[in-house]
Scaffold this motif. Structure first.
Motif, PDB file in Angstrom:
ATOM      1  N   GLY A 161     -12.561  -6.019   8.055  1.00 20.10           N
ATOM      2  CA  GLY A 161     -12.837  -5.213   7.242  1.00 20.10           C
ATOM      3  C   GLY A 161     -11.010  -4.693   6.902  1.00 20.10           C
ATOM      4  O   GLY A 161      -9.697  -4.885   7.395  1.00 20.10           O
ATOM      5  N   ILE A 162     -11.066  -3.841   5.341  1.00 15.48           N
ATOM      6  CA  ILE A 162     -10.374  -3.407   5.335  1.00 15.48           C
ATOM      7  C   ILE A 162     -10.020  -1.649   4.968  1.00 15.48           C
ATOM      8  O   ILE A 162     -11.042  -1.303   4.467  1.00 15.48           O
ATOM      9  N   ASP A 163      -9.320  -1.301   4.330  1.00 18.03           N
ATOM     10  CA  ASP A 163      -9.009   0.319   4.638  1.00 18.03           C
ATOM     11  C   ASP A 163      -8.769  -0.080   2.880  1.00 18.03           C
ATOM     12  O   ASP A 163      -8.286   0.468   1.691  1.00 18.03           O
ATOM     13  N   ILE A 164     -10.063   0.646   2.581  1.00 20.41           N
ATOM     14  CA  ILE A 164     -10.140   0.458   1.176  1.00 20.41           C
ATOM     15  C   ILE A 164      -9.864   1.807   0.294  1.00 20.41           C
ATOM     16  O   ILE A 164      -9.394   1.978  -0.547  1.00 20.41           O
ATOM     17  N   ASP A 165     -10.081   2.725   1.125  1.00 25.03           N
ATOM     18  CA  ASP A 165      -8.970   3.882   1.100  1.00 25.03           C
ATOM     19  C   ASP A 165      -7.791   4.197  -0.112  1.00 25.03           C
ATOM     20  O   ASP A 165      -8.131   4.857  -1.123  1.00 25.03           O
ATOM     21  N   ARG A 166      -7.197   3.015   1.292  1.00 25.86           N
ATOM     22  CA  ARG A 166      -5.395   3.231   1.693  1.00 25.86           C
ATOM     23  C   ARG A 166      -5.096   2.750   0.184  1.00 25.86           C
ATOM     24  O   ARG A 166      -4.160   3.063  -1.051  1.00 25.86           O
ATOM     25  N   ILE A 167      -6.173   0.931  -0.730  1.00 26.32           N
ATOM     26  CA  ILE A 167      -5.901   0.450  -1.221  1.00 26.32           C
ATOM     27  C   ILE A 167      -6.396   1.484  -3.177  1.00 26.32           C
ATOM     28  O   ILE A 167      -5.152   1.235  -4.036  1.00 26.32           O
ATOM     29  N   GLU A 168      -7.374   2.125  -2.780  1.00 28.72           N
ATOM     30  CA  GLU A 168      -7.214   3.018  -3.759  1.00 28.72           C
ATOM     31  C   GLU A 168      -6.468   4.103  -4.361  1.00 28.72           C
ATOM     32  O   GLU A 168      -6.780   4.449  -5.389  1.00 28.72           O
ATOM     33  N   ARG A 169      -5.936   4.507  -3.411  1.00 26.04           N
ATOM     34  CA  ARG A 169      -4.939   5.914  -3.367  1.00 26.04           C
ATOM     35  C   ARG A 169      -3.702   4.972  -4.053  1.00 26.04           C
ATOM     36  O   ARG A 169      -2.716   6.374  -4.414  1.00 26.04           O
ATOM     37  N   ALA A 170      -3.020   4.139  -3.722  1.00 29.24           N
ATOM     38  CA  ALA A 170      -2.017   3.400  -3.990  1.00 29.24           C
ATOM     39  C   ALA A 170      -2.052   3.554  -5.010  1.00 29.24           C
ATOM     40  O   ALA A 170      -2.436   2.806  -6.015  1.00 29.24           O
ATOM     41  N   SER A 275      -6.124 -11.061   2.630  1.00 24.58           N
ATOM     42  CA  SER A 275      -6.069 -10.294   1.218  1.00 24.58           C
ATOM     43  C   SER A 275      -6.117 -10.847  -0.060  1.00 24.58           C
ATOM     44  O   SER A 275      -6.847 -10.602  -1.051  1.00 24.58           O
ATOM     45  N   VAL A 276      -7.863 -11.704   0.330  1.00 25.52           N
ATOM     46  CA  VAL A 276      -8.690 -11.823  -0.526  1.00 25.52           C
ATOM     47  C   VAL A 276      -9.710 -10.331  -0.590  1.00 25.52           C
ATOM     48  O   VAL A 276     -10.016  -9.944  -2.000  1.00 25.52           O
ATOM     49  N   LEU A 277     -10.014  -9.294   0.366  1.00 25.73           N
ATOM     50  CA  LEU A 277     -10.468  -8.339   0.414  1.00 25.73           C
ATOM     51  C   LEU A 277     -10.090  -7.313  -0.307  1.00 25.73           C
ATOM     52  O   LEU A 277     -10.872  -6.823  -0.989  1.00 25.73           O
ATOM     53  N   ASP A 278      -8.601  -7.495  -0.228  1.00 27.20           N
ATOM     54  CA  ASP A 278      -6.973  -6.141  -0.203  1.00 27.20           C
ATOM     55  C   ASP A 278      -7.720  -6.475  -2.045  1.00 27.20           C
ATOM     56  O   ASP A 278      -7.473  -4.804  -2.398  1.00 27.20           O
ATOM     57  N   ALA A 279      -7.618  -7.461  -1.961  1.00 23.83           N
ATOM     58  CA  ALA A 279      -7.739  -8.174  -4.010  1.00 23.83           C
ATOM     59  C   ALA A 279      -8.533  -7.283  -4.601  1.00 23.83           C
ATOM     60  O   ALA A 279      -9.322  -6.938  -5.434  1.00 23.83           O
ATOM     61  N   MET A 280      -9.909  -7.904  -3.815  1.00 19.07           N
ATOM     62  CA  MET A 280     -11.700  -6.851  -4.705  1.00 19.07           C
ATOM     63  C   MET A 280     -11.208  -5.602  -4.322  1.00 19.07           C
ATOM     64  O   MET A 280     -11.170  -5.397  -5.340  1.00 19.07           O
ATOM     65  N   ALA A 281     -11.057  -4.841  -2.973  1.00 19.06           N
ATOM     66  CA  ALA A 281     -10.514  -3.803  -3.312  1.00 19.06           C
ATOM     67  C   ALA A 281      -9.907  -2.901  -4.730  1.00 19.06           C
ATOM     68  O   ALA A 281     -10.230  -2.324  -5.147  1.00 19.06           O
ATOM     69  N   ALA A 282      -8.904  -4.317  -4.870  1.00 23.50           N
ATOM     70  CA  ALA A 282      -7.890  -3.038  -6.095  1.00 23.50           C
ATOM     71  C   ALA A 282      -9.129  -4.339  -6.955  1.00 23.50           C
ATOM     72  O   ALA A 282      -8.590  -3.509  -8.381  1.00 23.50           O
ATOM     73  N   GLY A 283     -10.049  -4.187  -7.121  1.00 20.53           N
ATOM     74  CA  GLY A 283     -11.020  -4.782  -8.932  1.00 20.53           C
ATOM     75  C   GLY A 283     -10.399  -6.041  -9.203  1.00 20.53           C
ATOM     76  O   GLY A 283     -10.767  -5.992 -10.434  1.00 20.53           O
ATOM     77  N   LEU A 284      -9.817  -6.640  -8.667  1.00 21.34           N
ATOM     78  CA  LEU A 284      -9.385  -8.392  -9.231  1.00 21.34           C
ATOM     79  C   LEU A 284     -10.332  -9.170  -8.756  1.00 21.34           C
ATOM     80  O   LEU A 284     -11.013  -9.356  -7.909  1.00 21.34           O
ATOM     81  N   ALA A 285     -10.507  -9.956 -10.140  1.00 13.10           N
ATOM     82  CA  ALA A 285     -11.584 -11.606  -9.778  1.00 13.10           C
ATOM     83  C   ALA A 285     -10.496 -12.028  -8.934  1.00 13.10           C
ATOM     84  O   ALA A 285      -9.163 -11.933  -8.717  1.00 13.10           O
ATOM     85  N   VAL A 286     -11.278 -12.907  -8.595  1.00 13.88           N
ATOM     86  CA  VAL A 286     -10.063 -14.156  -7.395  1.00 13.88           C
ATOM     87  C   VAL A 286     -10.811 -15.539  -7.311  1.00 13.88           C
ATOM     88  O   VAL A 286     -11.549 -15.729  -8.233  1.00 13.88           O
ATOM     89  N   VAL A 287      -9.164 -15.866  -7.905  1.00 17.59           N
ATOM     90  CA  VAL A 287      -9.550 -17.227  -7.845  1.00 17.59           C
ATOM     91  C   VAL A 287      -8.922 -17.731  -6.219  1.00 17.59           C
ATOM     92  O   VAL A 287      -8.155 -17.785  -6.133  1.00 17.59           O
ATOM     93  N   GLY A 288     -10.199 -18.575  -5.752  1.00 19.68           N
ATOM     94  CA  GLY A 288     -10.159 -18.980  -3.979  1.00 19.68           C
ATOM     95  C   GLY A 288     -10.606 -20.170  -4.139  1.00 19.68           C
ATOM     96  O   GLY A 288     -10.885 -21.042  -5.503  1.00 19.68           O
ATOM     97  N   THR A 289     -10.001 -21.056  -2.944  1.00 19.66           N
ATOM     98  CA  THR A 289     -10.278 -22.250  -2.815  1.00 19.66           C
ATOM     99  C   THR A 289     -11.555 -21.835  -1.522  1.00 19.66           C
ATOM    100  O   THR A 289     -12.703 -20.812  -1.242  1.00 19.66           O
TER     101      THR A 289
END
Length: 376
Positions: A161-170, A275-289
């Motif tokens: 899990g990730i701290d989604i509120d922290r990412i949204e506040r940044a 890091s992928v989860l953080d990026a998603m919470a930041a509203g980013l599309a992801v290119v992954g493997t």
């Protein structure tokens, strides 16, 4: 429920962040959670304000002095469960339980966050037999443990899990100003330790192809590690100076993420990938493997695109596709943000972890309780 958490790392990586989120989350639920950690480590420093913190500095798997200290701590605190957060922690906790005596030994729960096979030496086999329940960060990890002979009854999948509120506040960081990038150029980024299994060398190769298709594109690689020098030499060899930028360690990762146009995870192996989860919470599309648990977080064609591990041309094509298609990229990012909040919050992770404690505590463990190799 009273849980004693053990983490032996000095560095600050995803596993230590998950350990801290777990301890803090349990306390917010009104449960007692103590932490034993490296006194010179970053986790110890960040956890200091919460109290119930104990120094533990094992020098390896067979550090009997550290195991004895932990056994005394277990006897004094009498936790309901011990939760080991890394491989060395499993070893010292298993030895500590043996030294404390079976009657005083609470169940041992171990987080498994890497999709590596467990080692086959005698001590490694013994220490993993002492684990009453593995908390696996992905189904891919659970399948790998099954291949290594761990019964399914001793494994439970709890996605990190990730701290989604922290990412949204940044606040959003202006990356063009921070790194002196050309105005308006598209910026893709990677956040990970610079170690072999994170696959940044393939990302650099992909960047060489990307800039041939989108000449003004830039790639930021955020993190520190043993491969910093090798990656810098690769960048020079491919004449990508100024186009691929090694930022080093950053303490403002959420703000960096918000300044990107696209996130790229280039791992060869990956347990899940916070890091992928953080990026998603930041509203980013992801290119992954398609390595390890990444396909469990990134829904292909909905929140991002996936490429085979180590396939730089495929990675470059996916990056170019999304950087060119603003509408699709933003739609993937919005879907990723919704998915992160619905499926990967720290609160959900802590709740599912607490449920594992409740299921395991008070039961007689099925694991083989014989002493470690070489003991009577």
């Amino acid at each position: 429920m009273f849980s004693l958490h053990v983490d032996t790392a000095r560095t600050w990586r995803g596993g230590q962040h998950q350990a801290l989120l777990t301890v803090r989350g349990l306390r917010r639920r009104g449960e007692r959670a103590a932490l034993a950690a490296q006194p010179r480590g970053e986790l110890f420093r960040r956890a200091a304000e919460g109290g119930d913190l104990h120094a533990l500095a094992p020098r390896g798997d067979l550090d009997l002095r550290a195991a004895w200290r932990l056994s005394r701590l277990v006897r004094d605190l009498a936790p309901d469960v011990i939760h080991a957060h890394d491989a060395h922690a499993i070893a010292v906790a298993a030895l500590a339980r043996t030294l404390a005596g079976r009657r005083a030994a609470p169940p041992l729960i171990a987080s498994r966050r890497v999709d590596f096979h467990v080692r086959g030496n005698a001590f490694s086999r013994w220490k993993y037999r002492q684990v009453d329940r593995f908390i696996c960060a992905s189904s891919a990890i659970r399948d790998m443990l099954a291949d290594d002979g761990v019964p399914a009854a001793r494994t439970t999948v709890v996605h990190e899990g990730i701290d989604i509120d922290r990412i949204e506040r940044a606040p959003r960081l202006d990356l063009h100003r921070e790194f002196d990038l050309p105005p308006g150029c598209p910026v893709a980024g990677n956040v990970a330790a610079l170690v072999p299994h994170k696959g940044q060398r393939y990302l650099v190769d992909a960047a060489a192809q990307l800039v041939r298709e989108i000449p003004d594109a830039r790639v930021l690689i955020v993190g520190a590690g043993e491969l910093a020098g090798a990656l810098a030499r690769q960048i020079r060899r491919l004449r990508l100076e100024g186009r691929v930028i090694l930022t080093g360690f950053r303490s403002d990762v959420p703000s960096v993420l918000k300044g990107l146009d696209l996130f790229v995870m280039s791992s060869i192996t990956e347990g899940l990938g916070t890091s992928v989860l953080d990026a998603m919470a930041a509203g980013l599309a992801v290119v992954g493997t398609r390595a390890g648990g990444i396909p469990e977080s990134v829904v292909e064609g909905e929140t991002g695109l996936l490429a085979p591990p180590g396939d730089a041309p495929a990675m470059a094509r996916a990056m170019a596709c999304l950087l060119r298609n603003t509408v699709e990229r933003r739609a993937f990012g919005a879907a990723g943000r919704r998915r992160a909040r619905a499926a990967f919050s720290a609160e959900r992770m802590v709740g599912e972890t607490a449920a594992v404690y409740a299921a395991v505590a008070g039961t007689r463990p099925a694991a083989n309780r014989a002493g470690p190799p070489g003991t009577p």
